[in-house]
Design an enzyme around this catalytic site. Structure first.
Site, PDB file in Angstrom:
ATOM      1  N   TYR A   1       0.850  -1.184   0.000  1.00  0.00           N
ATOM      2  CA  TYR A   1       0.000   0.000   0.000  1.00  0.00           C
ATOM      3  C   TYR A   1       0.889   1.238   0.000  1.00  0.00           C
ATOM      4  O   TYR A   1       1.788   1.371   0.839  1.00  0.00           O
ATOM      5  CB  TYR A   1      -0.904   0.012   1.231  1.00  0.00           C
ATOM      6  CG  TYR A   1      -1.715   1.274   1.392  1.00  0.00           C
ATOM      7  CD1 TYR A   1      -2.808   1.523   0.566  1.00  0.00           C
ATOM      8  CD2 TYR A   1      -1.391   2.216   2.369  1.00  0.00           C
ATOM      9  CE1 TYR A   1      -3.565   2.676   0.716  1.00  0.00           C
ATOM     10  CE2 TYR A   1      -2.138   3.371   2.519  1.00  0.00           C
ATOM     11  CZ  TYR A   1      -3.229   3.600   1.688  1.00  0.00           C
ATOM     12  OH  TYR A   1      -3.967   4.747   1.825  1.00  0.00           O
TER      13      TYR A   1
ATOM     14  N   ASP B   1       9.294   3.585   0.344  1.00  0.00           N
ATOM     15  CA  ASP B   1       8.148   4.158   1.041  1.00  0.00           C
ATOM     16  C   ASP B   1       8.321   3.865   2.529  1.00  0.00           C
ATOM     17  O   ASP B   1       8.078   2.744   2.990  1.00  0.00           O
ATOM     18  CB  ASP B   1       6.853   3.548   0.506  1.00  0.00           C
ATOM     19  CG  ASP B   1       5.604   4.130   1.163  1.00  0.00           C
ATOM     20  OD1 ASP B   1       5.733   4.774   2.216  1.00  0.00           O
ATOM     21  OD2 ASP B   1       4.508   3.922   0.619  1.00  0.00           O
TER      22      ASP B   1
ATOM     23  N   LYS C   1       3.451  10.407   8.723  1.00  0.00           N
ATOM     24  CA  LYS C   1       3.075   9.946  10.053  1.00  0.00           C
ATOM     25  C   LYS C   1       3.934  10.533  11.172  1.00  0.00           C
ATOM     26  O   LYS C   1       3.679  11.635  11.624  1.00  0.00           O
ATOM     27  CB  LYS C   1       3.050   8.413  10.074  1.00  0.00           C
ATOM     28  CG  LYS C   1       2.016   7.841   9.080  1.00  0.00           C
ATOM     29  CD  LYS C   1       1.729   6.416   9.309  1.00  0.00           C
ATOM     30  CE  LYS C   1       0.802   5.830   8.248  1.00  0.00           C
ATOM     31  NZ  LYS C   1      -0.549   6.396   8.226  1.00  0.00           N
TER      32      LYS C   1
END
Length: 459
Positions: free
Chosen positions: A175, A276, A303
């Site tokens: 993802y 990522d 995040k």
């Protein structure tokens, strides 16, 4: 029928019996949850009138409805019904210091009194940028964005501009946010995904225009498949997009050989290697790349670097990121009203400053202990425990997990039922039983969580 067939059938029957025990309790667990959360049920009924399906953020939704939260304190959240819940996900891993940490509250509060955003740069964003680049030996430049999805979108744009090529290669089960060109084969039905060695791109969402010539899908953690594909298609490949810790596959660190192979192939063929690390940056002081010992060309962040505020960042080699400098012809453009706003810069700097190497070590020790204890509880059962650093994942399968096809054998109903049962006991994980700890997580909370999980498994 051969002996091996009989043994396999017996193993499957035992597995089904194990999962079936919790399946049989699903209605009872849901009824208890509803009894504990009438206020959340009422808020969900209101939400259904304004949000499609009653929610505006896919990841938080669970059946029969999500718990509405009114407040966060350290390692707990307080829900709309006044229940104090032990948080073991911390807003999708984004709060490594927990909720309302005093240092972050002080930094954000001081900035709030000065204004939340200006049409101008600030020294605060510069300080955060310098801190982050100091932790990423692979990067000399950085640009801020407002989400991990946006960071990935920009990383892809930089890669295509740098190489002049169109194709992105990503891995099945990974993802990378909601950007169209990466919304392929995130959690595809295996029956529609083709051969495991050469998966077919499967759309993760309605509204995608197609993957042809833009996106290719490969099996995660398979060096041979990666080498073969790149050998045949390198002239078209702009970006190799890799999770150095695969979140939805099981918070799984790939084999070291796989990442080394990716680096060697990108060097050989002039492909931009993008890591990522929107979640993976949480596993160590220098991120997952520091643990793996492999340097990407570009890293996407999010995040934890925002201190609880929306944030993203693209960090990488100077010759790639400098394509967005004002003096470049055909420059890579990137606007954003709230990019690097002073609120996120202040809160992010306070958070990242508190995350010293020693703090990361303590988080990793706690995470390793939880995984070890969970593995002991799950010993002999068709459950797998994976994760790295402060993160852990319980997957309802008897199969060792190395890639998406392994993880896709899981009993999803068992996982969501177990997660709901844990929530009724006062422990918040994802619906698929992923969890993490923060600096404020106490030993007592960990012991209570492990005891609750053992009761659920062995009930």
């Amino acid at each position: 029928m051969t002996t091996s067939t009989i043994d396999a059938s017996a193993r499957q029957a035992r597995t089904n019996d194990f999962y079936g025990a919790l399946h049989a309790r699903a209605a009872e667990i849901e009824a208890r949850y509803r009894a504990l959360t009438p206020r959340s049920a009422a808020l969900y009924a209101r939400a259904r009138k304004v949000f499609p399906g009653g929610f505006t953020r896919d990841a938080v939704m669970r059946n029969p409805y999500a718990t509405f939260v009114e407040k966060g304190e350290a390692s707990c959240v307080i829900d709309a019904d006044g229940r104090r819940i032990n948080d073991f996900w911390f807003n999708a891993t984004s709060l490594p210091l927990g909720h309302a940490h005093p240092a972050v509250v002080t930094a954000a509060g001081a900035q709030l009194g000065k204004g939340t955003a200006y049409f101008a740069p600030t020294e605060a964003e510069l300080a955060l940028a310098e801190l982050l680049l100091g932790r990423l030996p692979s990067a000399q430049r950085i640009r801020f964005a407002n989400s991990g999805s946006e960071a990935v979108m920009m990383a892809v744009r930089f890669g295509r501009a740098f190489t002049g090529r169109p194709l992105i290669v990503k891995f099945e089960g990974s993802y990378h946010g909601s950007y169209d060109d990466v919304s392929w084969s995130v959690s595809p039905p295996v029956a529609k995904s083709g051969d495991a060695a050469s998966p077919i791109p499967v759309a993760e969402s309605g509204g995608l225009a197609g993957s042809g010539g833009r996106v290719a899908i490969l099996p995660f953690n398979d060096s041979a498949a990666l080498e073969a594909f790149v050998a045949a298609n390198h002239a078209q490949i702009a970006v190799l997009l890799v999770e150095p810790m695969a979140n939805r596959i099981g918070l799984l660190m790939p084999d070291a050989e796989f990442l080394r192979t990716a680096r060697e192939l990108c060097d050989k063929h002039g492909i931009v290697l993008v890591f990522d690390e929107v979640i993976a940056f949480r596993v160590g002081y220098n991120g997952a790349q520091g643990i793996a010992g492999v340097r990407p060309d570009v890293t996407t962040l999010g995040k934890i670097i925002g201190g609880g505020f929306p944030v993203g960042a693209i960090a990488g080699r100077a010759d790639i990121l400098d394509l967005s400098a004002p003096d470049k012809a055909n420059r890579v453009t990137h606007a954003g009203t709230f990019n690097a706003n002073p609120m996120v810069a202040a809160a992010g700097y306070a958070t990242m400053s508190a995350l010293t190497p020693e703090v990361f070590d303590r988080l990793a020790e706690t995470g390793a202990m939880i995984r070890k204890r969970l593995s002991a509880i799950c010993d002999g059962l068709p459950l797998q425990v994976t994760g790295s650093g402060s993160l852990f994942k319980i997957t309802a399968t008897g199969r060792n997990i190395r890639n998406y096809r392994d993880a896709a054998t899981s009993d999803k109903k068992w996982e969501t039922t177990a997660s709901l049962a844990l929530l009724t006991e006062g422990f918040l994980l994802t619906p698929s039983c992923s969890g993490t700890v923060a600096t404020v997580t106490t030993p007592e909370q960990v012991e209570a969580f492990l005891s609750a999980f053992e009761r659920i498994v062995k009930h």
